[in-house]
Design a protein around this motif. Structure first.
Motif, PDB file in Angstrom:
ATOM      1  N   UNK A  83      -9.047  10.083   1.526  1.00  0.00           N
ATOM      2  CA  UNK A  83      -8.882  10.707   2.680  1.00  0.00           C
ATOM      3  C   UNK A  83      -7.427  11.542   2.777  1.00  0.00           C
ATOM      4  N   UNK A  84      -7.594  12.823   3.293  1.00  0.00           N
ATOM      5  CA  UNK A  84      -6.270  13.674   3.432  1.00  0.00           C
ATOM      6  C   UNK A  84      -5.770  13.356   4.719  1.00  0.00           C
ATOM      7  N   UNK A  85      -4.279  13.432   4.545  1.00  0.00           N
ATOM      8  CA  UNK A  85      -3.460  12.934   5.729  1.00  0.00           C
ATOM      9  C   UNK A  85      -2.386  14.097   5.846  1.00  0.00           C
ATOM     10  N   UNK A  86      -2.140  14.521   7.113  1.00  0.00           N
ATOM     11  CA  UNK A  86      -1.185  15.537   7.341  1.00  0.00           C
ATOM     12  C   UNK A  86       0.095  15.193   7.048  1.00  0.00           C
ATOM     13  N   UNK A  87       0.921  16.248   6.424  1.00  0.00           N
ATOM     14  CA  UNK A  87       2.228  15.767   6.104  1.00  0.00           C
ATOM     15  C   UNK A  87       3.022  16.277   7.516  1.00  0.00           C
ATOM     16  N   UNK A  88       3.832  15.490   8.204  1.00  0.00           N
ATOM     17  CA  UNK A  88       4.594  15.999   9.404  1.00  0.00           C
ATOM     18  C   UNK A  88       6.210  16.317   8.941  1.00  0.00           C
ATOM     19  N   UNK A  89       6.655  15.926   7.845  1.00  0.00           N
ATOM     20  CA  UNK A  89       8.286  16.018   7.440  1.00  0.00           C
ATOM     21  C   UNK A  89       8.590  15.656   6.108  1.00  0.00           C
ATOM     22  N   UNK A  90       9.348  16.101   5.504  1.00  0.00           N
ATOM     23  CA  UNK A  90       9.994  15.823   4.365  1.00  0.00           C
ATOM     24  C   UNK A  90      11.420  15.640   4.305  1.00  0.00           C
ATOM     25  N   UNK A  91      11.910  14.851   3.501  1.00  0.00           N
ATOM     26  CA  UNK A  91      13.423  14.591   3.339  1.00  0.00           C
ATOM     27  C   UNK A  91      13.928  14.214   1.872  1.00  0.00           C
ATOM     28  N   UNK A  92      15.105  15.021   1.402  1.00  0.00           N
ATOM     29  CA  UNK A  92      15.737  14.321   0.358  1.00  0.00           C
ATOM     30  C   UNK A  92      17.163  13.893   0.692  1.00  0.00           C
ATOM     31  N   UNK A  93      17.373  12.668   0.258  1.00  0.00           N
ATOM     32  CA  UNK A  93      18.805  12.103   0.848  1.00  0.00           C
ATOM     33  C   UNK A  93      19.288  11.501  -0.788  1.00  0.00           C
ATOM     34  N   UNK A  94      20.639  11.580  -0.519  1.00  0.00           N
ATOM     35  CA  UNK A  94      21.405  11.178  -1.729  1.00  0.00           C
ATOM     36  C   UNK A  94      22.776  10.777  -1.387  1.00  0.00           C
ATOM     37  N   UNK A  95      23.152   9.602  -1.764  1.00  0.00           N
ATOM     38  CA  UNK A  95      24.505   9.382  -1.335  1.00  0.00           C
ATOM     39  C   UNK A  95      24.810   7.761  -1.902  1.00  0.00           C
ATOM     40  N   UNK A  96      25.459   7.151  -1.057  1.00  0.00           N
ATOM     41  CA  UNK A  96      25.898   5.772  -1.253  1.00  0.00           C
ATOM     42  C   UNK A  96      26.238   5.037   0.063  1.00  0.00           C
ATOM     43  N   UNK A  97      26.090   3.726   0.116  1.00  0.00           N
ATOM     44  CA  UNK A  97      26.478   3.043   1.271  1.00  0.00           C
ATOM     45  C   UNK A  97      27.129   1.632   0.579  1.00  0.00           C
TER      46      UNK A  97
END
Length: 110
Positions: free
Chosen positions: A1-15
């Protein structure tokens, strides 16, 4: 079943891990999509509408290429928003593959 993409993110770092005090590096791609609420509840509970889902993918070449079927660029990710994709998960609930759905005529072998 297809689902609608509502957002994308690319995150890089450290904690800093609060339990260990050690720095932890991260580099992830997140895909946010909506899927229908199955509405299968019991004991007077109920649900309707759509549910938001976030899939997190480690941004490592081998993993990204396995999930997307090849290399992916920033523009590729940004173009996913407002489009429909099929999300496939393994038995542990981890994302295995994301693909654009085939048109109905192709699915039927026409």
């Amino acid at each position: 079943m297809a689902n609608k993409v509502i957002g994308v993110e690319k995150s890089e770092g450290e904690f800093t891990d609060p339990r260990t005090g050690k720095n932890v590096a991260y580099n992830n791609i997140k895909i946010h999509f909506i899927k229908p609420n199955p509405g299968k509840y019991s004991d007077g509970n109920f649900g309707s509408g759509m549910l938001p889902v976030t899939v997190k993918i480690q941004n490592e070449k081998e993993i990204v290429e396995a999930v997307f079927g090849g290399p992916i660029t920033k523009d590729d990710l940004l173009s996913m928003v407002d489009q429909e994709y099929e999300f496939f998960f393994n038995e542990k609930g981890q994302i295995e593959r994301i693909t654009a759905p085939l048109p109905p005529a192709i699915k039927k072998g026409a």
